[in-house]
Write a protein that holds these residues in place. Structure first.
Motif, mmCIF file in Angstrom:
data_model
loop_
_atom_site.group_PDB
_atom_site.id
_atom_site.type_symbol
_atom_site.label_atom_id
_atom_site.label_comp_id
_atom_site.label_asym_id
_atom_site.label_seq_id
_atom_site.Cartn_x
_atom_site.Cartn_y
_atom_site.Cartn_z
ATOM 1 N N ASN A 1 0.845 -1.194 0.000
ATOM 2 C CA ASN A 1 0.000 0.000 0.000
ATOM 3 C C ASN A 1 0.884 1.250 0.000
ATOM 4 O O ASN A 1 2.071 1.176 -0.269
ATOM 5 N N GLU B 1 -8.011 2.786 -4.376
ATOM 6 C CA GLU B 1 -8.707 2.797 -3.079
ATOM 7 C C GLU B 1 -9.511 4.072 -2.877
ATOM 8 O O GLU B 1 -8.949 5.166 -2.829
ATOM 9 N N ASP C 1 -12.637 -0.557 1.258
ATOM 10 C CA ASP C 1 -12.152 -0.419 2.629
ATOM 11 C C ASP C 1 -13.349 -0.208 3.554
ATOM 12 O O ASP C 1 -14.080 0.778 3.428
ATOM 13 N N HIS D 1 -9.818 -3.966 2.587
ATOM 14 C CA HIS D 1 -9.226 -3.552 3.859
ATOM 15 C C HIS D 1 -10.333 -3.505 4.906
ATOM 16 O O HIS D 1 -11.454 -3.078 4.614
ATOM 17 N N ARG E 1 -11.172 3.159 13.654
ATOM 18 C CA ARG E 1 -10.111 2.599 12.824
ATOM 19 C C ARG E 1 -9.140 1.755 13.653
ATOM 20 O O ARG E 1 -7.933 1.730 13.417
ATOM 21 N N GLU F 1 -6.242 -2.887 8.240
ATOM 22 C CA GLU F 1 -5.502 -1.630 8.136
ATOM 23 C C GLU F 1 -6.022 -0.698 9.219
ATOM 24 O O GLU F 1 -7.126 -0.173 9.118
#
Length: 271
Positions: free
Chosen positions: A59, A141, A174, A199, A205, A234
């Motif tokens: 990434n 992404e 994601d 992800h 997060r 992630e």
């Protein structure tokens, strides 16, 4: 082929993730000296290839000072970098390289959004041509609006990717960014043929399994897609302890098993 699970981390965590029985590690591409000394690059590529855990994805595509859109782009530099990136990822054995790089693709205030899209399409088109035959796919992404103002949803990423229409360019979904943008998980099913990588994170997060994200719905959707690619954690920060890391990996392993069971039930006609 079964879904593989991995974690976005630096090579310094490779041994720990290998011991935790993850399938792979996802490392930052921009940490490679792609614009520097060839000997240093060769040495680092060798260390990646010999990692305790396979590097199957990468990434952080663009270096911090690279701009993909706007008036300060350097097309020659980009082309040199992108070519070497594909070559390096192929040597390492990575199957997917993620283009997130929110700062690199942020549209300046005085710049036309449509013009920025055309610039990004030019970058993707170059990568599609140069990476053909390498075995490496670029995954575009979508990022939430706090991180960039260009491509904030899976549907937007697919719209651009479809204009390239090359198997070397696909889309990453994601879970965190989808939650931030209130993009429904059903979007994954709509665009399942374009999604090559996923992800995940959890509330704030943080590590998967620690928050209140709707993982039951996520698992059912991924199973319905027939997805058989990679799923990487992630997170905004590393788990607070080895125990917390192992708990999250156990959650991801159970998630993968449940997706597999759901998909098997669906294919046998009992869903």
């Amino acid at each position: 082929m079964m879904i593989q699970i991995g974690w976005c981390a630096g090579m310094q965590q490779a041994g720990m993730l290998a011991e935790a029985k993850l399938d792979y590690i996802e490392c930052p591409l921009s940490s490679l000296p792609l614009e520097g000394n060839e000997a240093a690059l060769a040495e680092q590529l060798a260390s990646y290839a010999e990692s305790a855990i396979p590097v199957r994805a990468m990434n952080l595509f663009a270096p911090g000072d690279m701009r993909l859109v706007g008036p300060d782009t350097d097309p020659d530099r980009f082309r040199r970098y992108a070519y070497k990136a594909g070559e390096a990822a192929s040597k390492i054995g990575a199957k997917v390289v993620v283009l997130g790089s929110g700062g690199a693709r942020k549209v300046p205030d005085a710049w036309e959004h449509q013009r920025a899209e055309q610039q990004l399409l030019g970058c993707l088109s170059f990568i599609a041509e140069e990476w053909r035959g390498t075995g490496v796919t670029l995954a575009l992404e979508p990022l939430n609006r706090k991180e960039t103002n260009l491509i904030n949803s899976v549907s937007e990423a697919v719209r651009l990717t479809a204009q390239i229409n090359d198997p070397a360019i696909r889309v990453l979904a994601d879970f965190y960014h989808m939650e931030e943008e209130n993009e429904p998980l059903s979007t994954l099913m709509t665009y399942k043929d374009w999604i090559v990588h996923i992800h995940i994170a959890d509330t704030g997060r943080l590590a998967p399994g620690t928050g209140v994200y709707p993982y039951e719905e996520f698992m059912a959707t991924v199973a319905a897609m027939g997805y058989k690619g990679m799923i990487s954690a992630e997170c905004g920060r590393w788990p607070e302890s080895d125990e917390a890391l192992h708990d999250s990996i156990a959650f991801m392993t159970a998630m993968r098993d449940r997706i597999t069971d759901m998909a098997r039930t669906k294919s046998s006609g009992h869903a």
